[in-house]
Design a protein around this motif. Structure first.
Motif, PDB file in Angstrom:
ATOM      1  N   ALA A 134       0.857  -1.277   0.079  1.00 40.44           N
ATOM      2  CA  ALA A 134      -0.114  -0.081  -0.132  1.00 40.44           C
ATOM      3  C   ALA A 134       0.761   1.126   0.110  1.00 40.44           C
ATOM      4  O   ALA A 134       1.884   1.279   0.423  1.00 40.44           O
ATOM      5  CB  ALA A 134      -0.941  -0.187   1.341  1.00 40.44           C
TER       6      ALA A 134
ATOM      7  N   SER B 298      -9.290   2.661   3.262  1.00 37.28           N
ATOM      8  CA  SER B 298      -8.126   1.827   3.458  1.00 37.28           C
ATOM      9  C   SER B 298      -8.426   0.391   3.585  1.00 37.28           C
ATOM     10  O   SER B 298      -9.942   0.194   3.638  1.00 37.28           O
ATOM     11  CB  SER B 298      -7.555   2.334   4.824  1.00 37.28           C
ATOM     12  OG  SER B 298      -7.029   3.623   4.741  1.00 37.28           O
TER      13      SER B 298
ATOM     14  N   ASP C 143      -3.903  -2.857   5.492  1.00 33.23           N
ATOM     15  CA  ASP C 143      -2.991  -1.434   5.794  1.00 33.23           C
ATOM     16  C   ASP C 143      -3.046  -0.990   7.274  1.00 33.23           C
ATOM     17  O   ASP C 143      -1.783  -0.645   7.620  1.00 33.23           O
ATOM     18  CB  ASP C 143      -3.862  -0.316   4.755  1.00 33.23           C
ATOM     19  CG  ASP C 143      -4.254  -0.528   3.478  1.00 33.23           C
ATOM     20  OD1 ASP C 143      -3.211  -1.243   2.946  1.00 33.23           O
ATOM     21  OD2 ASP C 143      -4.871   0.008   2.987  1.00 33.23           O
TER      22      ASP C 143
ATOM     23  N   ARG D 145      -5.837   5.906   1.140  1.00 35.26           N
ATOM     24  CA  ARG D 145      -4.937   5.490  -0.137  1.00 35.26           C
ATOM     25  C   ARG D 145      -4.818   6.692  -0.984  1.00 35.26           C
ATOM     26  O   ARG D 145      -5.506   7.491  -1.056  1.00 35.26           O
ATOM     27  CB  ARG D 145      -5.406   4.229  -0.568  1.00 35.26           C
ATOM     28  CG  ARG D 145      -5.315   2.888   0.140  1.00 35.26           C
ATOM     29  CD  ARG D 145      -6.062   1.658  -0.637  1.00 35.26           C
ATOM     30  NE  ARG D 145      -5.435   0.815   0.250  1.00 35.26           N
ATOM     31  CZ  ARG D 145      -4.569  -0.254  -0.538  1.00 35.26           C
ATOM     32  NH1 ARG D 145      -4.007  -0.105  -1.694  1.00 35.26           N
ATOM     33  NH2 ARG D 145      -4.067  -1.187   0.216  1.00 35.26           N
TER      34      ARG D 145
END
Length: 201
Positions: free
Chosen positions: A103, A129, A133, A201
């Motif tokens: 990620a 997310s 993560d 993200r």
């Protein structure tokens, strides 16, 4: 109601020293990414001793939440977790995620108390997310050492879909002897204080 701005936190990946974070609290900016942190749960590929070995064939790992998120503050724990909230256990413990290679996460520091809806509006489409993560970030600071996650009394917030596919807020807080992990529905109420760190993200 005026939406509070998010202040970008710059993150630099330090090869030998882990992660360092510097927040610029003086200049409110839009939610555009200025810095990212890379995190991967998969071990680095190594050359097999036998060229014909099937271990050289890449495969996709699944992330099974209940195998990782457990209350355990023993010195042998891969991540010290002192508390798991009932809502987190109900909504996220049985989640399984596919394709958890790596990620690249952005981080933002709130400069005013905000609601989930205000934060999500600022983050836009990159707000989600995964539990993988969250776990990956926790592994960088398993004992509450300094790094990308805030370790003061301020929470770290990730927006993750639960087992039913509903978006929820997962908050991670260092409690002194271990990480405290909670979850809650997305809300319009301003409940995240200034200084909250938000990952996306």
């Amino acid at each position: 109601m005026r939406q509070p701005s998010l202040t970008l936190s710059l993150i630099f990946l330090l090869a030998a020293q882990g992660f360092g974070v510097a927040a610029d609290d003086t200049k409110p900016q839009s939610a555009a990414a200025a810095g990212r942190v890379a995190c991967s749960l998969q071990p680095k590929a190594t050359e097999p001793s036998d060229p014909s070995s099937t271990s050289a064939i890449p495969h996709v790992e699944k992330f099974i939440a209940k195998e990782h998120f457990k209350e355990d503050v023993a010195s042998s724990a891969s991540v010290k977790i002192s508390w798991l909230g009932a809502t987190f256990a109900k909504r996220f413990a049985n989640k399984v995620e596919d394709d958890v290679g790596g990620a690249s996460l952005q981080t933002f520091v709130m400069n005013a108390a905000s609601s989930d809806n205000e934060i999500l509006a600022r983050l836009g489409q990159s707000h989600e997310s995964r539990l993988a993560d969250v776990w990956c970030m926790l592994q960088q600071q398993p004992n509450g050492s300094g790094g990308s996650l805030e370790i003061s009394a301020k929470p770290n917030v990730f927006y993750v879909r639960d087992v039913a596919g509903e978006l929820g807020a997962v908050d991670v807080l260092w409690g002194g002897v271990g990480w405290e992990i909670g979850a809650s529905p997305v809300s319009e109420r301003p409940r995240w204080p200034a200084g909250t760190r938000v990952f996306s993200r």
